[in-house]
Motif scaffolding. Structure first.
Motif, mmCIF file in Angstrom:
data_model
loop_
_atom_site.group_PDB
_atom_site.id
_atom_site.type_symbol
_atom_site.label_atom_id
_atom_site.label_comp_id
_atom_site.label_asym_id
_atom_site.label_seq_id
_atom_site.Cartn_x
_atom_site.Cartn_y
_atom_site.Cartn_z
ATOM 1 N N HIS A 23 0.858 -1.193 0.000
ATOM 2 C CA HIS A 23 0.000 0.000 0.000
ATOM 3 C C HIS A 23 0.889 1.238 0.000
ATOM 4 N N SER A 24 1.138 1.745 -1.197
ATOM 5 C CA SER A 24 1.989 2.923 -1.357
ATOM 6 C C SER A 24 1.128 4.175 -1.461
ATOM 7 N N SER A 25 1.778 5.334 -1.523
ATOM 8 C CA SER A 25 1.043 6.594 -1.649
ATOM 9 C C SER A 25 0.336 6.697 -2.988
ATOM 10 N N LYS A 26 0.746 5.878 -3.959
ATOM 11 C CA LYS A 26 0.108 5.854 -5.274
ATOM 12 C C LYS A 26 -1.031 4.845 -5.338
ATOM 13 N N GLU A 86 9.154 7.050 -6.058
ATOM 14 C CA GLU A 86 8.022 6.121 -5.978
ATOM 15 C C GLU A 86 8.509 4.678 -5.816
ATOM 16 N N GLU A 131 9.875 4.063 -2.363
ATOM 17 C CA GLU A 131 8.812 3.915 -1.373
ATOM 18 C C GLU A 131 8.328 2.464 -1.333
ATOM 19 N N GLU A 166 10.293 3.741 7.235
ATOM 20 C CA GLU A 166 10.817 5.104 7.363
ATOM 21 C C GLU A 166 12.341 5.128 7.378
#
Length: 379
Positions: free
Chosen positions: A184-187, A227, A230, A245
């Protein structure tokens, strides 16, 4: 201090080779020592032996093995260029190809003509690599007709066999227990396969991240690299290497981000047109958060294994019909050969070339306690 070193090219990488007896006697000093001789942290590595690229900021530490039926113990170190970090988590297959020639030329393994077989124990992965090296007149033969993408000219072939390479770093073929996972990435959600054979890799389908899979290193934007990192960082947390992180800082080398796509025509970095019918897939790897200029050997090994495994992203994309797998990377096409006995993979073999570039001394900026008398402290 003045420390004996050898600089060798192995496959598409270049590294500094040191005998373990010339390393600091306190293992806690190894990181500082290697950063010292490579000139890190510094983006140019101007004050050391590093080449300002992850492919040329590598170290091999060698000793004659005490294990039965093993010739050489080999420890690989990936020295960060811009951070105060030395990563010992994984191995480098390209540098591995120079270990046999180094051991023979340094007298650690007797030269046997025409082929000297060197059994290498990689301490990072606790796995055995078998190298077959051509020997002539008591020395490693470097001239030959073997060419590998990403290296100019030709040389004598060196055959590397990776046996029982599963779980090299994590101890598990599938570090998460699954052939496929969702990140589950920010994209948004991304399907990945995390496979650990020779080195842990996290595989993604190129189309799932808005790529074709034929991109060359210079075509990756900083936004796309961010991306990809991440996704890799989340995978590192799933492998329990570091939190997402802190993964870029604490575990930058593994798992390695790898982009897979079906065979497609493309122009490689040398300007040669590569045809889809000559490959089984296209592959683009990241190395220390930057696009690999070619393809890591351990990456080729892991990809080959993944293609034969059920329910992975690779098994859906790579249509393997034979024991030879053809991987289309930025510098050309690499072939691997799978040894199959009774339906099971027993070994994966690749061919490389290697040669000695320099033998001499490196001068460190400070003194370290070293047992060997070959290391001289400067007044």
């Amino acid at each position: 201090m003045r420390v004996p070193v050898v600089v060798m090219r192995g496959g598409t990488s270049k590294g500094v080779f040191l005998k373990e007896e010339n390393m600091p006697s306190d293992r806690l000093d190894w990181d500082e020592f290697l950063l010292d001789i490579m000139g890190s942290p510094d983006s140019r590595q101007i004050d050391g032996l590093g080449g300002a690229n992850s492919l040329t900021s590598k170290v091999a530490i060698i000793k004659k093995s005490d294990f039965k039926d093993i010739d050489i113990d080999y420890t690989f170190a990936q020295v960060s260029i811009e951070n105060q970090l030395v990563d010992f988590k994984g191995n480098c297959g390209n540098i591995s190809s120079a270990v046999g020639p180094y051991a023979i030329e340094q007298g650690l393994v007797p030269a046997v003509e025409p082929i000297t077989t060197v059994r290498i124990f990689n301490t990072n992965t606790q796995k055995v690599i078998i190298a077959e090296v051509e020997v002539e007149n008591g020395h490693v033969k470097t001239d030959g007709l073997c060419s590998i993408p990403g290296v100019p000219g030709t040389g004598s072939p060196i055959y590397l066999s990776f046996t029982n390479a599963e779980g090299a770093v994590t101890g598990k073929l599938f570090p998460t227990g699954n052939a496929t996972d969702i990140v589950h990435s920010s994209k948004g959600p991304i399907n990945v396969s995390i496979v650990d054979v020779a080195n842990p890799l996290v595989f993604v389908n190129a189309q799932d991240i808005g790529l074709k899979g034929t991109e060359l290193p210079h075509q990756f934007t900083q936004e796309k690299l961010k991306e990809l990192e991440e996704i890799r960082a989340i995978a590192a947390e799933m492998c329990q290497f570091a939190s997402k992180e802190e993964a870029t800082r604490k575990s930058p080398a593994v798992p390695k981000m790898t982009i897979i796509a079906p065979p497609r025509d493309y122009i490689d970095v040398t300007g040669i047109e590569r045809k889809a019918e000559d490959m089984d897939c296209t592959i683009r790897m990241m190395s220390m958060q930057k696009p690999h200029q070619a393809l890591a050997i351990t990456g080729a090994i892991c990809t080959t294994a993944g293609a034969f495994l059920k329910d992975t992203i690779l098994s859906d994309l790579v249509n393997v019909k034979q024991e030879v797998v053809r991987l289309g990377h930025p510098a050309g096409i690499m072939e691997t050969k799978v040894d199959i006995i009774a339906g099971n993979m027993t070994a994966i073999k690749v061919v490389r070339t290697a040669r000695m570039i320099l033998e001499g001394y490196v001068y460190t900026k400070k003194n370290y306690h070293v047992i060997s008398e070959l290391v001289y402290k400067l007044a």
